[in-house]
Design a protein around this motif. Structure first.
Motif, PDB file in Angstrom:
ATOM      1  N   LEU A 160      41.435  20.669  49.415  1.00  0.00           N
ATOM      2  CA  LEU A 160      42.357  20.421  50.528  1.00  0.00           C
ATOM      3  C   LEU A 160      41.987  19.175  51.323  1.00  0.00           C
TER       4      LEU A 160
ATOM      5  N   LYS B 231      47.153  23.894  57.089  1.00  0.00           N
ATOM      6  CA  LYS B 231      46.699  23.767  55.701  1.00  0.00           C
ATOM      7  C   LYS B 231      46.025  25.039  55.201  1.00  0.00           C
TER       8      LYS B 231
ATOM      9  N   PRO C 281      45.564  27.750  52.741  1.00  0.00           N
ATOM     10  CA  PRO C 281      45.959  27.805  51.332  1.00  0.00           C
ATOM     11  C   PRO C 281      46.592  29.134  50.943  1.00  0.00           C
ATOM     12  N   ASN C 282      47.316  29.115  49.857  1.00  0.00           N
ATOM     13  CA  ASN C 282      47.796  30.321  49.193  1.00  0.00           C
ATOM     14  C   ASN C 282      46.871  30.547  48.004  1.00  0.00           C
TER      15      ASN C 282
ATOM     16  N   TYR D 161      43.101  24.498  41.185  1.00  0.00           N
ATOM     17  CA  TYR D 161      44.057  24.019  42.176  1.00  0.00           C
ATOM     18  C   TYR D 161      45.348  23.659  41.471  1.00  0.00           C
ATOM     19  N   GLU D 162      46.434  24.297  41.894  1.00  0.00           N
ATOM     20  CA  GLU D 162      47.739  24.081  41.283  1.00  0.00           C
ATOM     21  C   GLU D 162      48.572  23.041  42.025  1.00  0.00           C
ATOM     22  N   GLY D 163      48.093  22.585  43.197  1.00  0.00           N
ATOM     23  CA  GLY D 163      48.856  21.649  44.012  1.00  0.00           C
ATOM     24  C   GLY D 163      49.601  22.374  45.116  1.00  0.00           C
ATOM     25  N   ASP D 164      50.051  21.625  46.105  1.00  0.00           N
ATOM     26  CA  ASP D 164      50.809  22.165  47.236  1.00  0.00           C
ATOM     27  C   ASP D 164      50.100  23.331  47.928  1.00  0.00           C
ATOM     28  N   GLY D 165      48.777  23.272  48.009  1.00  0.00           N
ATOM     29  CA  GLY D 165      48.014  24.303  48.713  1.00  0.00           C
ATOM     30  C   GLY D 165      47.896  25.623  47.987  1.00  0.00           C
ATOM     31  N   LYS D 166      48.197  25.652  46.684  1.00  0.00           N
ATOM     32  CA  LYS D 166      48.137  26.892  45.908  1.00  0.00           C
ATOM     33  C   LYS D 166      46.932  26.870  44.963  1.00  0.00           C
TER      34      LYS D 166
END
Length: 125
Positions: A85, A31, A33-34, A51-56
């Motif tokens: 997260l 997990k 993040p980017n 937070y944009e979703g999908d770890g971005k």
């Protein structure tokens, strides 16, 4: 992965070191993040995280912060990343509570500071 726009050389290096530190200690290996980090003039705040979703994530941080405040503020934003997260409520109180502790740990482990007074010495040359 960390992508950085703006900032001076010291801010870029500190951001990379702090991201690596948090990736190794705060995030699960699967997990990481980017983060798109922009170091620039920020109106009405020291920084913010989206937070944009999908770890971005997108983080903006004020470019005029001194070294100590830059580290503490980026730690605050990384705590928000952890909150997102982990799926827990994003809490300013919690982030303020842990930001200096995380900054102190980062300073000791990554920047070679001593336990006593190290955070207050961040601006010393």
């Amino acid at each position: 992965m960390l992508y950085i726009r703006g900032g001076n050389k010291e801010q870029i290096v500190l951001s990379q070191q702090l991201f690596s530190f948090c990736s190794n200690g705060l995030f699960q290996a699967n997990k990481i993040p980017n983060i798109d980090l922009t170091i620039q003039k920020v109106d009405d705040a020291l920084a913010w995280t989206d937070y944009e979703g999908d770890g971005k994530f997108f983080i903006e941080i004020e470019e005029s912060l001194d070294r100590k405040k830059f580290i503490i503020t980026l730690c605050h934003e990384m705590i928000h990343v952890c909150q997102f997260l982990a799926g827990v409520e994003v809490s300013e109180l919690s982030a303020y509570h842990y930001e200096e502790e995380l900054a102190e740990q980062f300073y000791q482990e990554e920047l070679g500071g001593s336990i006593n007074g190290s955070l207050s010495d961040l601006n010393e040359d």
